[in-house]
Motif scaffolding. Structure first.
Motif, short mmCIF file in Angstrom:
data_model
loop_
_atom_site.label_atom_id
_atom_site.label_comp_id
_atom_site.label_asym_id
_atom_site.label_seq_id
_atom_site.Cartn_x
_atom_site.Cartn_y
_atom_site.Cartn_z
N UNK A 191 -40.62 -9.69 -30.65
CA UNK A 191 -41.33 -9.68 -29.38
C UNK A 191 -42.48 -8.69 -29.34
N UNK A 192 -43.30 -8.67 -30.39
CA UNK A 192 -44.43 -7.73 -30.45
C UNK A 192 -45.58 -8.22 -29.57
N UNK A 193 -46.13 -7.30 -28.77
CA UNK A 193 -47.27 -7.62 -27.90
C UNK A 193 -48.36 -6.59 -28.07
N UNK A 194 -49.61 -7.05 -28.11
CA UNK A 194 -50.74 -6.12 -28.15
C UNK A 194 -52.02 -6.89 -27.80
N UNK A 195 -53.09 -6.14 -27.57
CA UNK A 195 -54.39 -6.78 -27.34
C UNK A 195 -55.46 -6.04 -28.14
N UNK A 196 -56.51 -6.76 -28.49
CA UNK A 196 -57.69 -6.16 -29.12
C UNK A 196 -58.90 -6.70 -28.36
N UNK A 197 -59.70 -5.78 -27.80
CA UNK A 197 -60.87 -6.20 -27.03
C UNK A 197 -62.04 -6.54 -27.93
N UNK A 198 -63.08 -7.12 -27.35
CA UNK A 198 -64.27 -7.45 -28.13
C UNK A 198 -64.93 -6.16 -28.62
N UNK A 243 -63.68 -3.93 -30.39
CA UNK A 243 -62.74 -2.81 -30.42
C UNK A 243 -62.08 -2.73 -31.80
N UNK A 244 -61.86 -1.51 -32.28
CA UNK A 244 -61.10 -1.32 -33.51
C UNK A 244 -59.75 -0.72 -33.13
N UNK A 245 -58.69 -1.42 -33.49
CA UNK A 245 -57.34 -1.01 -33.10
C UNK A 245 -56.49 -0.93 -34.35
N UNK A 246 -55.73 0.15 -34.49
CA UNK A 246 -54.85 0.22 -35.66
C UNK A 246 -53.41 -0.06 -35.27
N UNK A 247 -52.70 -0.52 -36.27
CA UNK A 247 -51.28 -0.80 -36.16
C UNK A 247 -50.62 0.14 -37.17
N UNK A 248 -49.83 1.08 -36.68
CA UNK A 248 -49.13 1.98 -37.59
C UNK A 248 -47.64 1.77 -37.45
N UNK A 249 -46.92 2.09 -38.51
CA UNK A 249 -45.48 1.92 -38.48
C UNK A 249 -44.93 2.10 -39.88
N UNK A 250 -43.67 2.54 -39.97
CA UNK A 250 -43.11 2.83 -41.29
C UNK A 250 -42.93 1.54 -42.09
N UNK A 251 -42.64 1.67 -43.37
CA UNK A 251 -42.44 0.51 -44.23
C UNK A 251 -41.38 -0.40 -43.63
N UNK A 252 -41.68 -1.69 -43.59
CA UNK A 252 -40.71 -2.64 -43.09
C UNK A 252 -40.74 -2.83 -41.59
N UNK A 253 -41.66 -2.13 -40.89
CA UNK A 253 -41.73 -2.24 -39.42
C UNK A 253 -42.18 -3.63 -38.97
N UNK A 272 -45.56 -4.87 -39.91
CA UNK A 272 -47.03 -4.89 -39.76
C UNK A 272 -47.66 -6.08 -40.48
N UNK A 273 -47.30 -6.25 -41.76
CA UNK A 273 -47.87 -7.36 -42.54
C UNK A 273 -47.45 -8.70 -41.94
N UNK A 274 -46.20 -8.78 -41.53
CA UNK A 274 -45.71 -10.04 -40.94
C UNK A 274 -46.51 -10.38 -39.68
N UNK A 275 -46.83 -9.36 -38.88
CA UNK A 275 -47.60 -9.63 -37.67
C UNK A 275 -48.99 -10.17 -38.03
N UNK A 276 -49.67 -9.55 -39.00
CA UNK A 276 -50.99 -10.06 -39.39
C UNK A 276 -50.87 -11.49 -39.92
N UNK A 277 -49.83 -11.77 -40.68
CA UNK A 277 -49.66 -13.12 -41.23
C UNK A 277 -49.39 -14.14 -40.11
N UNK A 296 -45.69 0.42 -34.24
CA UNK A 296 -44.74 -0.67 -34.39
C UNK A 296 -43.46 -0.11 -35.01
N UNK A 297 -42.31 -0.43 -34.42
CA UNK A 297 -41.03 0.02 -34.99
C UNK A 297 -40.04 -1.11 -34.84
#
Ligand code: ATP
Length: 230
Positions: free
Chosen positions: A19-26, A28-38, A40-45, A203-204
């Motif tokens: 249930x991950x939710x976020x927004x990125x504005x026009x 805008x540069x937004x980072x996604x941080x989180x430990x290994x396995x949080x 992050x890659x799955x969300x981008x995919x 992200x956790x």
């Protein structure tokens, strides 16, 4: 520009996003941080259409793209730079640049790419695989920008790069932002993150647990590094 609402994803029985939710504005540069396995890659995919979410909604520039195939998302201006950079090692720099499908009407002419990335102009006949790590990352970014990306999804672009290359990547991302490109960046280097990004999400266990601004990240750097296991 990009709205992510309650995206969940599984690998078999295992939950990678919950249930991950976020927004990125026009612009805008937004980072996604989180430990290994949080997750992050799955969300981008999931955002790029390379992994089908089990639940949730993805909206790009007001259009629901949750069910669209990756190549159709690319045509709508979504660009993905995976953590392995996704370039063709055996093809020349120029072939790598001219291969990706191009979003209608928004492609950069090669001359503009070479103006923005002079290193690539000098190496245009080199095989992608013979470039340095920093040059390969630049090529990966140049490919998606040339293809007309309005929203960049970048998975750890600075990982393993020398400080001078990290600075160059930062300049490219800031330049993209100046042209109105939005960026969602997976980044573990918090110092770098605060030099390029407007905001950050933590992200956790597959969930966005905190939204942070640059001041939060600087003030809580030690706590965040401990959380990230760095
Ligand atoms: P890292 O920085 O280590 O890549 P991440 O935050 O990007 O971590 P993901 O790679 O998205 O995390 O992984 C999220 C969870 O899903 C982890 O528990 C991981 O083990 C699992 N996972 C990722 N890819 C697969 C896969 N292909 N098959 C099964 N499980 C996977």
């Amino acid at each position: 520009m990009l709205e992510v609402e309650g995206v969940s994803a599984r690998y078999g029985e295992a939950t990678a996003l919950d249930g991950a939710s976020l927004t990125v504005g026009e612009g805008e540069v937004v980072t996604l941080v989180g430990r290994n396995g949080a997750g992050k890659t799955t969300l981008l995919r999931c955002l790029m259409g390379l992994h089908r979410p089990a639940a949730g909604r993805i909206v790009l520039a007001g259009r629901d793209i949750t069910g669209l195939a990756a190549h159709r998302r690319a045509r709508l201006g979504l660009g993905y730079v995976p953590d392995d950079r996704g370039i063709y090692a055996g093809l020349s720099v120029e072939e790598n640049l001219t291969l990706p499908p191009v979003a209608a009407g928004s492609a950069w002419p090669l001359a503009r790419v070479y103006e923005a990335f002079p290193v690539l102009a000098a190496r245009r006949r080199f095989p992608g695989g013979r470039l340095s790590g920093g040059e390969q990352q630049m090529l990966a970014l140049a490919r998606v920008l040339r293809a007309g990306a309005r929203v960049l999804l970048c998975d750890e672009p600075t990982e393993g790069l020398a400080p001078v290359a990290v600075r160059q990547i930062g300049e490219i991302l800031r330049g993209a932002k100046e042209h109105g490109v939005s960026v969602l960046l997976v980044e573990q280097n918090l110092r770098f993150a605060t030099t390029v990004a407007d905001r950050h999400y933590l992200l956790a266990q597959g969930r966005v647990v905190e939204a942070l601004d640059n001041r939060d990240v600087k003030q809580r750097e030690d706590e965040l590094l401990a959380h990230l296991g760095l």
